[in-house]
Write a protein that holds these residues in place. Structure first.
Motif, mmCIF file in Angstrom:
data_model
loop_
_atom_site.group_PDB
_atom_site.id
_atom_site.type_symbol
_atom_site.label_atom_id
_atom_site.label_comp_id
_atom_site.label_asym_id
_atom_site.label_seq_id
_atom_site.Cartn_x
_atom_site.Cartn_y
_atom_site.Cartn_z
ATOM 1 N N LEU A 88 47.387 93.008 139.148
ATOM 2 C CA LEU A 88 47.804 92.127 138.059
ATOM 3 C C LEU A 88 46.643 91.831 137.110
ATOM 4 O O LEU A 88 46.833 91.734 135.891
ATOM 5 N N ALA A 89 45.429 91.699 137.676
ATOM 6 C CA ALA A 89 44.252 91.463 136.835
ATOM 7 C C ALA A 89 43.991 92.650 135.917
ATOM 8 O O ALA A 89 43.659 92.480 134.741
ATOM 9 N N LEU A 90 44.140 93.855 136.463
ATOM 10 C CA LEU A 90 43.936 95.045 135.645
ATOM 11 C C LEU A 90 44.952 95.102 134.515
ATOM 12 O O LEU A 90 44.615 95.439 133.369
ATOM 13 N N GLN A 91 46.203 94.749 134.839
ATOM 14 C CA GLN A 91 47.220 94.721 133.791
ATOM 15 C C GLN A 91 46.852 93.696 132.722
ATOM 16 O O GLN A 91 46.948 93.972 131.520
ATOM 17 N N ASN A 92 46.435 92.491 133.144
ATOM 18 C CA ASN A 92 46.033 91.468 132.178
ATOM 19 C C ASN A 92 44.830 91.914 131.356
ATOM 20 O O ASN A 92 44.760 91.676 130.140
ATOM 21 N N LEU A 93 43.865 92.551 132.024
ATOM 22 C CA LEU A 93 42.670 93.025 131.329
ATOM 23 C C LEU A 93 43.035 94.022 130.244
ATOM 24 O O LEU A 93 42.544 93.941 129.111
ATOM 25 N N LEU A 94 43.898 94.954 130.578
ATOM 26 C CA LEU A 94 44.296 95.963 129.595
ATOM 27 C C LEU A 94 45.126 95.345 128.476
ATOM 28 O O LEU A 94 45.006 95.735 127.313
#
Length: 452
Positions: free
Chosen positions: A18-24
């Motif tokens: 989820l963090a990677l999705q938010n980061l992107l």
């Protein structure tokens, strides 16, 4: 503390996904800010004002999607997936209607809307050029994100960061081509950035449709199942989602008001705020990922009837939230200088100084955000109590933060960094009511229908 290693592997895998999705996702706006910041400070300031409307849309989309996530996670915990497509269909209707309304407002009155956020004519002019194109992404963005959030409620998270990564790559390449005029394409400035984002959002939605048609095997979602729904779930969805929608709408409007307060202090303050907010969003993605993951884990635990497991789970999550907040705050503080150098010489000396000060404030308040936001929007909301956050933020934002910061800006003529702190300090003091609510255990509620 929970001692089972499998919990940590599962939780952090979900958190990092989820963090990677938010980061992107935040990376798209961050790259717009960076690339336009190197192009023109006024262009960056104008787009940052437009991004406040985008932020309001994101809050509304989160509100519409969270109803589906809370209900979906508890049904998933029960092992009953049949109601979830009906709930997703309701969420799409709610979110789509809100996005269409916001699109009409921006399309009809872009200059009037931006004049509420700034008194700098050059900044407003750049924002209008961006608004006239970017508003066409609103409905597309809403459909994509509600569908992705709904899939997240049953543990499907990879599609989210695949979509966001595709968007980021396309957006950065097209920004390079269209903002500056490379590869024989015209130099379009802010319009180029808007076109790049519009193309990226269309690709996002196309990927989601492809995934649902050819790869998704749990819910068997189709256009027919999302259109022809059991309308009795509208009441269930509304009961859970209405408080979240109200809270998110109030929060999004409050952020626009905050931007308006800073925007009327000058173009340098607007630019510094744009940089500080984008840096905070990118460097705090793990905290937000942990909040979303905890909502899913708590909701599934309650749905499965394992309430006896909540005490250890909640204590463990609180320790994780504080550790993540300290890490994110430290990263923001230590990386202020290198981040500012990325913007090159397009910023004025005052804007650069203010950016450093604003980021230092964010480094402190991020610790509070990581704890209270994750406990509130993650544990408490995931446990079925969606009304507490709305009540707390209504009092905090509209009776304390906005009046006090407006008086500091326009009556007391306080320094911009003081005004900025007063706009963000609620992230610290809200930890107290959140902790009290959390340890009352009154937030544990079953929101699914009883077994027949």
């Amino acid at each position: 503390m929970i001692r089972e290693k499998t919990f940590y592997r599962t939780f952090f895998a979900l958190t990092l996904s989820l963090a990677l999705q938010n980061l992107l996702t935040y990376g798209v706006n961050m790259m717009d800010t960076v690339m336009l910041g190197r192009y023109s400070q006024d262009a960056m300031g104008g787009v940052s004002l437009c991004n406040q409307v985008q932020f309001l849309l994101q809050m509304l989309v989160v509100g519409a999607g969270e109803g589906a996530v809370v209900l979906g996670a508890q049904y998933w915990g029960k092992g009953d997936l049949a109601p979830i497509p009906h709930i997703i269909g309701v969420a799409l209707r709610f979110g789509g209607t809100l996005a269409a309304a916001l699109f009409m407002v921006v399309l009809w009155a872009p200059e009037r809307l931006l004049s509420l956020l700034s008194n700098e004519p050059a900044v407003i002019a750049q924002g209008v050029r961006y608004f006239q194109i970017i508003c066409f992404t609103y409905v597309i963005f809403t459909l994509t994100n509600i569908l992705v959030a709904s899939l997240r409620s049953i543990g499907i998270v990879k599609i989210g960061y695949v979509i966001s990564f595709s968007t980021l790559c396309i957006n950065v390449f097209l920004n390079y081509c269209l903002i500056y005029g490379h590869f024989g394409l015209p130099e379009l400035g802010v319009r180029g950035a808007a076109i790049a984002t519009l193309v990226s959002r269309c690709v996002e939605l196309g990927i989601v449709f492809y995934y649902l048609k050819y790869r998704e095997r749990r819910l068997h979602l189709s256009l027919r199942s999302l259109v022809h729904i059991d309308v009795s779930y509208v009441r269930d969805y509304g009961r859970v989602s209405a408080p979240v929608l109200i809270n998110q709408a109030l929060w999004g409007v409050a952020q626009m008001v905050q931007t308006g307060i800073l925007g009327h202090l000058g173009g340098d303050v607007t630019a510094a705020n744009a940089i500080a907010v984008q840096v905070y969003q990118v460097l705090s993605v793990v905290s937000y990922g942990a909040a979303s993951a905890s909502g899913i884990v708590v909701g599934k635990t309650i749905g499965a009837g394992k309430r006896e497991d909540l005490k250890g789970l909640v204590f463990t999550l609180q320790v994780i939230f504080v550790a993540l907040g300290l890490s994110a705050g430290g990263a923001i503080f230590l990386l202020r200088g290198p981040i500012l150098r990325v913007f090159g010489g397009a910023l004025t000396a005052r804007a650069g100084t203010l950016s450093m000060q604003f980021m230092a404030v964010m480094a402190v308040t991020t610790v509070g955000t990581s704890y209270q936001m994750a406990c509130d929007n993650g544990i408490i909301r995931g446990g079925g109590d969606t009304a507490f956050s709305a009540k707390m933020n209504l009092v905090s934002m509209w009776l304390i933060v906005v009046p006090l910061s407006a008086m500091a800006a326009f009556w007391w003529r306080a320094a911009p960094v003081t005004v900025f702190f007063l706009l963000k300090w609620d992230q610290l003091y809200k930890s107290i009511p959140v902790a009290i609510r959390l340890h009352s255990w009154k937030w544990v509620k079953t929101v699914t229908r009883p077994e027949k």
